[in-house]
Design an enzyme around this catalytic site. Structure first.
Site, PDB file in Angstrom:
ATOM      1  N   HIS A 200       5.270  13.173  77.284  1.00  0.00           N
ATOM      2  CA  HIS A 200       4.325  12.688  76.272  1.00  0.00           C
ATOM      3  C   HIS A 200       4.259  13.650  75.082  1.00  0.00           C
ATOM      4  O   HIS A 200       4.362  13.229  73.924  1.00  0.00           O
ATOM      5  CB  HIS A 200       2.950  12.546  76.934  1.00  0.00           C
ATOM      6  CG  HIS A 200       1.852  12.099  76.037  1.00  0.00           C
ATOM      7  ND1 HIS A 200       1.360  10.816  76.028  1.00  0.00           N
ATOM      8  CD2 HIS A 200       1.112  12.775  75.107  1.00  0.00           C
ATOM      9  CE1 HIS A 200       0.372  10.709  75.146  1.00  0.00           C
ATOM     10  NE2 HIS A 200       0.209  11.887  74.568  1.00  0.00           N
ATOM     11  N   GLU A 201       4.080  14.930  75.361  1.00  0.00           N
ATOM     12  CA  GLU A 201       3.948  15.904  74.274  1.00  0.00           C
ATOM     13  C   GLU A 201       5.241  16.074  73.488  1.00  0.00           C
ATOM     14  O   GLU A 201       5.212  16.237  72.262  1.00  0.00           O
ATOM     15  CB  GLU A 201       3.472  17.245  74.829  1.00  0.00           C
ATOM     16  CG  GLU A 201       2.080  17.223  75.434  1.00  0.00           C
ATOM     17  CD  GLU A 201       1.008  16.731  74.475  1.00  0.00           C
ATOM     18  OE1 GLU A 201       1.188  16.832  73.244  1.00  0.00           O
ATOM     19  OE2 GLU A 201      -0.019  16.247  74.962  1.00  0.00           O
ATOM     20  N   HIS A 204       5.447  13.528  70.848  1.00  0.00           N
ATOM     21  CA  HIS A 204       4.816  13.914  69.584  1.00  0.00           C
ATOM     22  C   HIS A 204       5.732  14.848  68.799  1.00  0.00           C
ATOM     23  O   HIS A 204       5.851  14.728  67.579  1.00  0.00           O
ATOM     24  CB  HIS A 204       3.488  14.621  69.856  1.00  0.00           C
ATOM     25  CG  HIS A 204       2.413  13.741  70.400  1.00  0.00           C
ATOM     26  ND1 HIS A 204       2.120  12.510  69.881  1.00  0.00           N
ATOM     27  CD2 HIS A 204       1.544  13.937  71.428  1.00  0.00           C
ATOM     28  CE1 HIS A 204       1.113  11.976  70.554  1.00  0.00           C
ATOM     29  NE2 HIS A 204       0.751  12.814  71.506  1.00  0.00           N
TER      30      HIS A 204
END
Length: 285
Positions: A200-201, A204
């Site tokens: 997920h990170e 980003h």
């Protein structure tokens, strides 16, 4: 980009604009320790999760870019001392996650650093002096190098946070991903211990917003093939539809807030966006 994890209640917290410097993943949990009765099942859960990821259409990887990874292991003298095997397993899950939807990235460990510093371990969340000191001392490489910092973020109620590609030119020393060390595959932070926090990170870091960005109106996450979503998902609410007319909520997408076991997909539109933003801001990737 901040991935939020509330140990008391679900936090519906996310960036309100495309230019925001922080994003989050809201969660609800009651304990930091994997219940003993589940420990024996952890390996099988991780295996099942990997099979779900692997079952997604992979598309062509012809344009795959190799991303060097510098992993900075921070510990307090006892907690946080991840092994080389644990690091390798997390990177294997990360690469498996990015092998679907023609995501054009592969991640290769370039180096591992190990630092004992309790202040950094417990207090290196976004905007603090500890974060600045940690990254100033440890970060290396250019815009196309992924620097990872594994720490304990429980006191801040966070799972992780990252920087967007467009932030690199103005603050290169801050670039990278800081995340909860217990979120690695087989870690103790159930149900967020299958490795999806890092996926997920890193999403980003390559330019992706949350699937619920902007709610049901406007440009949302700037990706046309991720249905609009009014709010973050919690658990794994299959069939959830919070924005009428656009399709079911993408609760299986890595950029939602679902439990790790629910997350196993990116969309082709997300792959296109990530490639374009990295072409623009991370030319060396």
């Amino acid at each position: 980009m901040v991935r939020i994890f509330s140990f008391a209640a679900v936090a519906v917290l996310f960036a309100s604009s495309a230019a925001a410097a922080a994003t989050g993943r809201g969660k609800c949990g009651t304990t930091l320790t994997l219940p003993s009765e589940l420990e024996s099942k952890a390996a099988e859960v991780v295996k099942t999760h990997k099979l779900k990821i692997a079952s997604m259409p992979s598309g062509s990887r012809a344009a795959s870019r190799s991303v060097p990874v510098n992993w900075h292991v921070i510990d307090d003298g006892s907690k946080g001392k991840l092994t080389s095997a644990q690091i390798a397993e997390q990177l294997r899950v990360l690469n498996l996650s990015y092998s679907n939807a023609s995501m054009p990235f592969t991640f290769t460990l370039a180096k591992t650093t190990r630092t004992t510093n309790s202040d950094w371990f417990y207090n290196a969340f976004g905007g603090t002096s500890q974060e600045s000191a940690m990254k100033s001392a440890l970060r290396s490489g250019g815009a196309g190098t992924l620097n990872l910092y594994s720490v304990d973020l429980s006191a801040q109620g966070l799972l992780g946070y990252a920087t967007f590609p467009s932030s690199y030119s103005s603050a290169p020393s801050k670039d990278g991903v800081v995340f909860e060390y217990r979120s690695i595959p087989g870690g103790s932070l159930a149900p967020y211990n299958l490795g999806a926090t890092l996926t997920h990170e890193v999403g980003h870091w390559v330019g992706l917003y949350h699937t619920f960005q902007g709610g049901c109106s406007g440009n949302g996450d700037f990706v046309s093939d991720t249905p609009a979503e009014a709010s973050p998902a919690s658990g794994c609410p299959k069939g959830r539809d919070t924005c009428s007319g656009g399709g079911l909520d993408p609760v299986n997408n890595f950029m939602d807030y679902s439990d790790d076991a629910c997350m196993y997909a990116f969309s082709s539109g997300q792959a296109t966006r990530a490639a374009a933003l990295c072409n623009q801001y991370r030319a060396s990737v």
